[in-house]
Design a protein around this motif. Structure first.
Motif, PDB file in Angstrom:
ATOM      1  N   ALA A 199       0.823  -1.204   0.000  1.00  0.00           N
ATOM      2  CA  ALA A 199       0.000   0.000   0.000  1.00  0.00           C
ATOM      3  C   ALA A 199       0.860   1.257   0.000  1.00  0.00           C
ATOM      4  CB  ALA A 199      -0.939  -0.002   1.206  1.00  0.00           C
ATOM      5  N   GLU A 200       1.999   1.196   0.672  1.00  0.00           N
ATOM      6  CA  GLU A 200       2.905   2.351   0.691  1.00  0.00           C
ATOM      7  C   GLU A 200       3.486   2.615  -0.687  1.00  0.00           C
ATOM      8  OE1 GLU A 200       4.488   5.652   2.054  1.00  0.00           O
ATOM      9  OE2 GLU A 200       3.232   4.331   3.279  1.00  0.00           O
ATOM     10  N   THR A 245      -3.242   3.407   3.938  1.00  0.00           N
ATOM     11  CA  THR A 245      -2.976   2.268   4.820  1.00  0.00           C
ATOM     12  C   THR A 245      -1.522   1.808   4.752  1.00  0.00           C
ATOM     13  OG1 THR A 245      -3.722   0.804   3.049  1.00  0.00           O
ATOM     14  CG2 THR A 245      -5.339   1.398   4.740  1.00  0.00           C
ATOM     15  N   GLY A 246      -0.695   2.538   4.023  1.00  0.00           N
ATOM     16  CA  GLY A 246       0.711   2.186   3.927  1.00  0.00           C
ATOM     17  C   GLY A 246       1.449   2.399   5.241  1.00  0.00           C
ATOM     18  N   VAL A 247       2.638   1.837   5.337  1.00  0.00           N
ATOM     19  CA  VAL A 247       3.403   1.935   6.588  1.00  0.00           C
ATOM     20  C   VAL A 247       3.762   3.381   6.929  1.00  0.00           C
ATOM     21  CG1 VAL A 247       4.372  -0.400   6.627  1.00  0.00           C
ATOM     22  CG2 VAL A 247       5.510   1.380   5.280  1.00  0.00           C
ATOM     23  N   CYS A 248       3.787   4.253   5.943  1.00  0.00           N
ATOM     24  CA  CYS A 248       4.027   5.684   6.176  1.00  0.00           C
ATOM     25  C   CYS A 248       2.832   6.508   5.715  1.00  0.00           C
ATOM     26  CB  CYS A 248       5.297   6.138   5.472  1.00  0.00           C
ATOM     27  SG  CYS A 248       6.803   5.375   6.112  1.00  0.00           S
ATOM     28  N   LYS A 283       2.854   8.396   2.313  1.00  0.00           N
ATOM     29  CA  LYS A 283       3.653   9.602   2.090  1.00  0.00           C
ATOM     30  C   LYS A 283       5.121   9.307   1.777  1.00  0.00           C
ATOM     31  CE  LYS A 283       0.801  12.384   5.212  1.00  0.00           C
ATOM     32  NZ  LYS A 283       0.798  13.251   6.415  1.00  0.00           N
ATOM     33  N   GLY A 284       5.532   8.058   1.925  1.00  0.00           N
ATOM     34  CA  GLY A 284       6.931   7.720   1.696  1.00  0.00           C
ATOM     35  C   GLY A 284       7.188   7.090   0.345  1.00  0.00           C
ATOM     36  N   GLY A 285       6.279   6.213  -0.043  1.00  0.00           N
ATOM     37  CA  GLY A 285       6.454   5.515  -1.307  1.00  0.00           C
ATOM     38  C   GLY A 285       7.597   4.520  -1.248  1.00  0.00           C
ATOM     39  N   LEU A 311      10.253   4.503   2.656  1.00  0.00           N
ATOM     40  CA  LEU A 311       9.370   3.844   3.610  1.00  0.00           C
ATOM     41  C   LEU A 311      10.126   3.441   4.873  1.00  0.00           C
ATOM     42  CD1 LEU A 311       9.998   0.541   3.465  1.00  0.00           C
ATOM     43  CD2 LEU A 311       8.685   0.736   1.356  1.00  0.00           C
ATOM     44  N   ALA A 312       9.375   3.242   5.939  1.00  0.00           N
ATOM     45  CA  ALA A 312       9.916   2.783   7.216  1.00  0.00           C
ATOM     46  C   ALA A 312       8.839   1.966   7.904  1.00  0.00           C
ATOM     47  CB  ALA A 312      10.324   3.965   8.092  1.00  0.00           C
TER      48      ALA A 312
END
Length: 327
Positions: A84-85, A91-94, A97-99, A103-104
């Motif tokens: 999703a990131e 619902t992404g891990v960031c 906003k990180g892509g 990501l983190a």
């Protein structure tokens, strides 16, 4: 590696398969326009990623680079929020906003990655310093490529880690090409041997497609760090099977065909499967494992498809502003 349980060996294969299947799907999604921009895959480098991350404890820290989907997967991240990131979903891990490049996943100790070469190395070094100050027993590992091996920030971090005896592992993913630049044309000597200048041991894993060799080398460095003996440098010689990035038109004739064929014949997933079968694992069980992982990736894509994009109103959430600093 007789001390590794059968469950651990099977988990190594599972995590390598997860990275391979995730990155193969991400590559297709970029080319179909489902992921904006580009992604950098770890296809071919799975043994180096999983061998290193599984040598860490659950609470240990790591930082990545621009080729970093595999690192959190190797550390145990669920695939849905990672996919999703990449697509930019809320619902992404960031939170989308990180892509792919930034990501983190703090839940597994992944402190982040960056498209700026070498920039995440001091982040992990800072985490190692915090571990020493807090005396919490955690270690930190910084992944960086051969292209970052000549960055000054690496040597500043290695120097401080050596002076302060930080619980730190510097891990060079030497896939032998920085984009299309052969490492031997820009890097003098052996990267692992540079450790001596900072008073730390350096080890070179010549066959980074052998997950057990990587695991053994990084485990020794982790044990040393946890015992208070300071940092280590581990260089792992590996190979990326795909191009530098997916979805970009780049020069593709810089690698010798025979060289590439030789590395393709050392597929880390095939190699570990052959080892597992030699250890008495049922081939049907290994086939089922592969099918389970493919289903997991399908579920991650479905989770992504059903997830919303972030609302524009949250664009500035999680950012430090002048007003907050003044307060």
């Amino acid at each position: 590696m007789a001390d590794l349980s059968r469950d651990t060996l099977l988990e190594m294969q599972r995590r390598m398969l997860r990275i391979r299947a995730f990155d193969e799907r991400a590559s297709k999604m970029v080319k179909r326009g489902h992921i904006p921009g580009t992604v950098h895959t770890s296809i071919g480098q799975e043994a180096q990623v999983v061998g290193a991350t599984m040598a860490l404890g659950d609470g240990d820290y790591m930082s990545g680079n621009h080729r970093s989907h595999g690192h959190p997967i190797g550390k145990g991240s669920p695939l849905g929020p990672l996919m999703a990131e990449l697509v930019g979903k809320a619902t992404g891990v960031c939170k989308g906003k990180g892509g792919s490049l930034h990501l983190a996943d703090f839940a597994v100790g992944s402190l982040g990655e960056s498209g700026i070469v070498g920039s995440s190395i001091p982040i992990a070094t800072g985490a190692a310093l915090s571990s020493k100050v807090l005396n919490n027993g955690k270690v930190a590992l910084a992944f960086f490529g051969d292209g970052a091996a000549n960055q000054g920030v690496l040597y500043e971090s290695m120097n401080l880690a050596g002076v302060w005896k930080l619980p730190m592992i510097f891990l060079c993913e030497n896939n032998q090409y920085a984009l299309s630049t052969p490492a031997h044309t820009v890097t003098s000597g052996v990267i692992a041997e540079r450790a001596a200048g900072f008073g730390m041991p350096g080890i070179r894993v010549e066959n980074g497609q052998d997950i057990l060799a990587v695991y053994e080398a990084v485990s020794a460095a982790v044990d040393r760090a946890r015992a208070g003996e300071g940092p280590s440098l581990v260089e792992v010689v590996t190979y990326r099977y795909n191009e530098h990035s997916e979805g970009l038109r780049l020069k593709t004739d810089y690698r010798d065909a025979d060289e590439r064929a030789a590395w393709l014949s050392k597929d880390p997933i095939v190699m570990l499967r052959e080892y597992l079968e030699g250890q008495g694992f049922d081939p049907a069980q290994l086939d089922e494992l592969e099918a389970d992982v493919l289903a997991e990736v399908d579920a991650a894509v479905e989770f992504t498809n059903q997830s919303p994009y972030p609302d524009p109103s949250v664009a500035f959430d999680d950012l430090y502003t002048d007003k907050e600093v003044a307060a």
